[in-house]
Design a protein around this motif. Sequence first.
Motif, PDB file in Angstrom:
ATOM      1  N   ARG A 126       0.822  -1.210   0.000  1.00 38.07           N
ATOM      2  CA  ARG A 126       0.000   0.000   0.000  1.00 38.07           C
ATOM      3  C   ARG A 126       0.857   1.262   0.000  1.00 38.07           C
ATOM      4  O   ARG A 126       0.466   2.296  -0.550  1.00 38.07           O
ATOM      5  N   ALA A 127       2.029   1.186   0.617  1.00 39.43           N
ATOM      6  CA  ALA A 127       2.939   2.333   0.590  1.00 39.43           C
ATOM      7  C   ALA A 127       3.377   2.662  -0.837  1.00 39.43           C
ATOM      8  O   ALA A 127       3.699   3.814  -1.143  1.00 39.43           O
ATOM      9  N   TYR A 128       3.379   1.644  -1.692  1.00 35.94           N
ATOM     10  CA  TYR A 128       3.725   1.843  -3.100  1.00 35.94           C
ATOM     11  C   TYR A 128       2.487   2.105  -3.966  1.00 35.94           C
ATOM     12  O   TYR A 128       2.585   2.141  -5.189  1.00 35.94           O
ATOM     13  N   GLY A 129       1.325   2.240  -3.339  1.00 34.75           N
ATOM     14  CA  GLY A 129       0.116   2.513  -4.086  1.00 34.75           C
ATOM     15  C   GLY A 129      -0.625   1.290  -4.581  1.00 34.75           C
ATOM     16  O   GLY A 129      -1.516   1.383  -5.429  1.00 34.75           O
ATOM     17  N   ASP A 130      -0.281   0.106  -4.054  1.00 37.31           N
ATOM     18  CA  ASP A 130      -0.900  -1.150  -4.472  1.00 37.31           C
ATOM     19  C   ASP A 130      -1.827  -1.635  -3.356  1.00 37.31           C
ATOM     20  O   ASP A 130      -1.366  -1.993  -2.270  1.00 37.31           O
ATOM     21  N   PHE A 131      -3.130  -1.697  -3.633  1.00 35.68           N
ATOM     22  CA  PHE A 131      -4.108  -2.031  -2.600  1.00 35.68           C
ATOM     23  C   PHE A 131      -4.782  -3.381  -2.835  1.00 35.68           C
ATOM     24  O   PHE A 131      -5.811  -3.672  -2.233  1.00 35.68           O
ATOM     25  N   LEU A 132      -4.202  -4.232  -3.679  1.00 39.51           N
ATOM     26  CA  LEU A 132      -4.743  -5.571  -3.874  1.00 39.51           C
ATOM     27  C   LEU A 132      -4.357  -6.469  -2.707  1.00 39.51           C
ATOM     28  O   LEU A 132      -3.311  -6.264  -2.065  1.00 39.51           O
ATOM     29  N   ASP A 133      -5.175  -7.493  -2.439  1.00 39.13           N
ATOM     30  CA  ASP A 133      -4.791  -8.458  -1.420  1.00 39.13           C
ATOM     31  C   ASP A 133      -3.852  -9.498  -2.024  1.00 39.13           C
ATOM     32  O   ASP A 133      -3.547  -9.471  -3.229  1.00 39.13           O
ATOM     33  N   LYS A 134      -3.390 -10.410  -1.192  1.00 34.01           N
ATOM     34  CA  LYS A 134      -2.346 -11.340  -1.619  1.00 34.01           C
ATOM     35  C   LYS A 134      -2.776 -12.188  -2.814  1.00 34.01           C
ATOM     36  O   LYS A 134      -2.042 -12.290  -3.809  1.00 34.01           O
ATOM     37  N   ASP A 135      -3.941 -12.822  -2.746  1.00 30.45           N
ATOM     38  CA  ASP A 135      -4.374 -13.677  -3.846  1.00 30.45           C
ATOM     39  C   ASP A 135      -4.548 -12.880  -5.139  1.00 30.45           C
ATOM     40  O   ASP A 135      -4.207 -13.365  -6.231  1.00 30.45           O
ATOM     41  N   ALA A 136      -5.062 -11.660  -5.022  1.00 33.83           N
ATOM     42  CA  ALA A 136      -5.235 -10.822  -6.209  1.00 33.83           C
ATOM     43  C   ALA A 136      -3.879 -10.418  -6.792  1.00 33.83           C
ATOM     44  O   ALA A 136      -3.742 -10.280  -8.015  1.00 33.83           O
ATOM     45  N   ARG A 137      -2.864 -10.248  -5.926  1.00 36.90           N
ATOM     46  CA  ARG A 137      -1.533  -9.917  -6.438  1.00 36.90           C
ATOM     47  C   ARG A 137      -0.982 -11.062  -7.286  1.00 36.90           C
ATOM     48  O   ARG A 137      -0.321 -10.833  -8.312  1.00 36.90           O
ATOM     49  N   TYR A 138      -1.228 -12.302  -6.869  1.00 36.07           N
ATOM     50  CA  TYR A 138      -0.778 -13.432  -7.688  1.00 36.07           C
ATOM     51  C   TYR A 138      -1.553 -13.499  -8.994  1.00 36.07           C
ATOM     52  O   TYR A 138      -0.990 -13.800 -10.059  1.00 36.07           O
ATOM     53  N   ALA A 139      -2.871 -13.213  -8.948  1.00 37.47           N
ATOM     54  CA  ALA A 139      -3.660 -13.210 -10.180  1.00 37.47           C
ATOM     55  C   ALA A 139      -3.150 -12.129 -11.134  1.00 37.47           C
ATOM     56  O   ALA A 139      -3.063 -12.345 -12.352  1.00 37.47           O
ATOM     57  N   ARG A 140      -2.814 -10.973 -10.587  1.00 36.51           N
ATOM     58  CA  ARG A 140      -2.255  -9.907 -11.417  1.00 36.51           C
ATOM     59  C   ARG A 140      -0.899 -10.311 -11.985  1.00 36.51           C
ATOM     60  O   ARG A 140      -0.595 -10.055 -13.161  1.00 36.51           O
ATOM     61  N   ALA A 141      -0.066 -10.942 -11.166  1.00 39.38           N
ATOM     62  CA  ALA A 141       1.243 -11.390 -11.648  1.00 39.38           C
ATOM     63  C   ALA A 141       1.089 -12.359 -12.819  1.00 39.38           C
ATOM     64  O   ALA A 141       1.893 -12.344 -13.760  1.00 39.38           O
ATOM     65  N   ASP A 142       0.070 -13.211 -12.762  1.00 39.90           N
ATOM     66  CA  ASP A 142      -0.202 -14.149 -13.846  1.00 39.90           C
ATOM     67  C   ASP A 142      -0.447 -13.395 -15.156  1.00 39.90           C
ATOM     68  O   ASP A 142       0.166 -13.684 -16.196  1.00 39.90           O
ATOM     69  N   GLU A 143      -1.344 -12.403 -15.124  1.00 36.66           N
ATOM     70  CA  GLU A 143      -1.627 -11.607 -16.316  1.00 36.66           C
ATOM     71  C   GLU A 143      -0.392 -10.807 -16.757  1.00 36.66           C
ATOM     72  O   GLU A 143      -0.072 -10.713 -17.944  1.00 36.66           O
ATOM     73  N   PHE A 144       0.267 -10.217 -15.783  1.00 38.22           N
ATOM     74  CA  PHE A 144       1.429  -9.388 -16.046  1.00 38.22           C
ATOM     75  C   PHE A 144       2.518 -10.179 -16.790  1.00 38.22           C
ATOM     76  O   PHE A 144       3.044  -9.738 -17.814  1.00 38.22           O
ATOM     77  N   LEU A 145       2.827 -11.368 -16.279  1.00 41.81           N
ATOM     78  CA  LEU A 145       3.872 -12.174 -16.884  1.00 41.81           C
ATOM     79  C   LEU A 145       3.449 -12.722 -18.250  1.00 41.81           C
ATOM     80  O   LEU A 145       4.289 -12.909 -19.134  1.00 41.81           O
ATOM     81  N   HIS A 146       2.155 -12.963 -18.419  1.00 45.36           N
ATOM     82  CA  HIS A 146       1.657 -13.358 -19.740  1.00 45.36           C
ATOM     83  C   HIS A 146       1.989 -12.285 -20.773  1.00 45.36           C
ATOM     84  O   HIS A 146       2.467 -12.586 -21.883  1.00 45.36           O
ATOM     85  N   VAL A 157       0.744  -7.345 -28.539  1.00 44.02           N
ATOM     86  CA  VAL A 157      -0.127  -7.881 -27.492  1.00 44.02           C
ATOM     87  C   VAL A 157      -1.332  -6.975 -27.258  1.00 44.02           C
ATOM     88  O   VAL A 157      -1.192  -5.760 -27.050  1.00 44.02           O
ATOM     89  N   ASP A 158      -2.506  -7.581 -27.307  1.00 45.22           N
ATOM     90  CA  ASP A 158      -3.736  -6.982 -26.798  1.00 45.22           C
ATOM     91  C   ASP A 158      -4.197  -7.849 -25.638  1.00 45.22           C
ATOM     92  O   ASP A 158      -4.368  -9.059 -25.796  1.00 45.22           O
ATOM     93  N   HIS A 159      -4.391  -7.226 -24.489  1.00 39.70           N
ATOM     94  CA  HIS A 159      -4.824  -7.994 -23.317  1.00 39.70           C
ATOM     95  C   HIS A 159      -5.779  -7.148 -22.500  1.00 39.70           C
ATOM     96  O   HIS A 159      -5.454  -6.023 -22.102  1.00 39.70           O
ATOM     97  N   ASP A 160      -6.967  -7.667 -22.257  1.00 46.12           N
ATOM     98  CA  ASP A 160      -7.965  -6.972 -21.447  1.00 46.12           C
ATOM     99  C   ASP A 160      -8.394  -7.919 -20.330  1.00 46.12           C
ATOM    100  O   ASP A 160      -9.327  -8.698 -20.468  1.00 46.12           O
ATOM    101  N   GLY A 161      -7.648  -7.870 -19.212  1.00 43.99           N
ATOM    102  CA  GLY A 161      -7.888  -8.786 -18.112  1.00 43.99           C
ATOM    103  C   GLY A 161      -8.475  -8.086 -16.902  1.00 43.99           C
ATOM    104  O   GLY A 161      -8.831  -6.904 -16.937  1.00 43.99           O
ATOM    105  N   THR A 162      -8.543  -8.819 -15.815  1.00 52.70           N
ATOM    106  CA  THR A 162      -9.066  -8.256 -14.572  1.00 52.70           C
ATOM    107  C   THR A 162      -8.146  -7.188 -14.008  1.00 52.70           C
ATOM    108  O   THR A 162      -8.598  -6.170 -13.460  1.00 52.70           O
ATOM    109  N   HIS A 163      -6.842  -7.397 -14.146  1.00 56.56           N
ATOM    110  CA  HIS A 163      -5.858  -6.505 -13.519  1.00 56.56           C
ATOM    111  C   HIS A 163      -4.950  -5.799 -14.520  1.00 56.56           C
ATOM    112  O   HIS A 163      -4.330  -4.795 -14.164  1.00 56.56           O
ATOM    113  N   VAL A 164      -4.816  -6.315 -15.723  1.00 58.69           N
ATOM    114  CA  VAL A 164      -3.876  -5.771 -16.709  1.00 58.69           C
ATOM    115  C   VAL A 164      -4.615  -5.522 -18.017  1.00 58.69           C
ATOM    116  O   VAL A 164      -5.352  -6.394 -18.506  1.00 58.69           O
TER     117      VAL A 164
END
Length: 391
Positions: A126-146, A157-164
Amino acid sequence: MTLTFHWFLPTNGDSRDIVGGGHGVPTGAAGGARPASVAYLGQIARSAEQLGFVGALTPTGAWCEDAWLSTAMLTEVTERLKFLVAFRPGLLAPTLAAQMGSTFQRLSRGRLLLNVVTGGESQEQRAYGDFLDKDARYARADEFLHVVRALWRGETVDHDGTHVRVEQARLHRPPDPVPPVYFGGSSAAALPVAVRHSDVYLTWGEPPALVADKLERVRALAARAGRELRFGIRLHVIVRDTVEQAWAQAQRLLDGVSEADIRAVQEGLRRSESEGQRRMLDLNGGSRDGLEVAPNLWAGVGLVRGGAGTALVGSHAEIADRIAEYHALGIDEFILSGYPHLEEAYWFGEGVLPILRERGLWRHPDGQPGAGDHVDIPFAGVPAPQPAVAR
């Protein structure tokens, strides 16, 4: 396959004592007698390179210097050493991250390794401006790394996901070679993301039976995803000429921390959301007693340091045996550190690596040193004469 060894760059400061930081430890607890200057980190990096380490891990977080900037500077004072840059998805756009990695890889002449860290502490995120919880951070990492992986393959790349979300993203110059991705995580949310995107799955230094169990679970998940991963382990080392000297050094480190230090740090670490951190806490139990949790595996570091909290302690031959034991489980890469990081790199590099070379488990990245590389020094290794005793 010969073993690969990496060292660690203490960008939070170094000391002859344990230096805290990370995973719920207050930022102010980090630091040491040796500031993380380019001059000092350069000494460590050059020594690691000469001794035969392939790369060096650099941490990420509010408690240390920025990993990208620190390692970019150190590429100019080293020649071959690779940099395992710890990186948190979501703190910048995936296209920018892919571009940064590509630039780093090109300008360093192929010396980037990427360590993906989702962030185990919501308060710090949250200090870095990220307010997702732990599980959502992993879901975002999945999209991000894709997205990052596709960009590095040269795709648009065109990607329209939940987080990215990106449209018509493309790199002008994809990296060559593509940086390998290192990924840890022990939770149910972490493992599926790890097997989809990592080249090397990392675990912290748990007893061999626990490591074997974890690797078996990851292998099964990877097989179902049609992938085969390499495995690495993160450990500290305390190695000396004799087992007695090694354990005396471990005791000296333990004597350097107070009960108040332990209580304060343990309180912070117990708030961590990281499953890996919980497993480290289970090993030390918050107590100075019973810290040898497996032969030559000491959990004392984790009493006052977040993250990797165990050390291999012993003679050169004993540590070589323990490394061979982990290798038999499937571990091929070892990310090591020790206090202070400059001197401990030499203890390991000059004491353990030659034994592993003789066993056929390791060779120097610059080629097997030959007899022509050896310099004879008169009287080196010969015991000093004892003074005469009057009788």
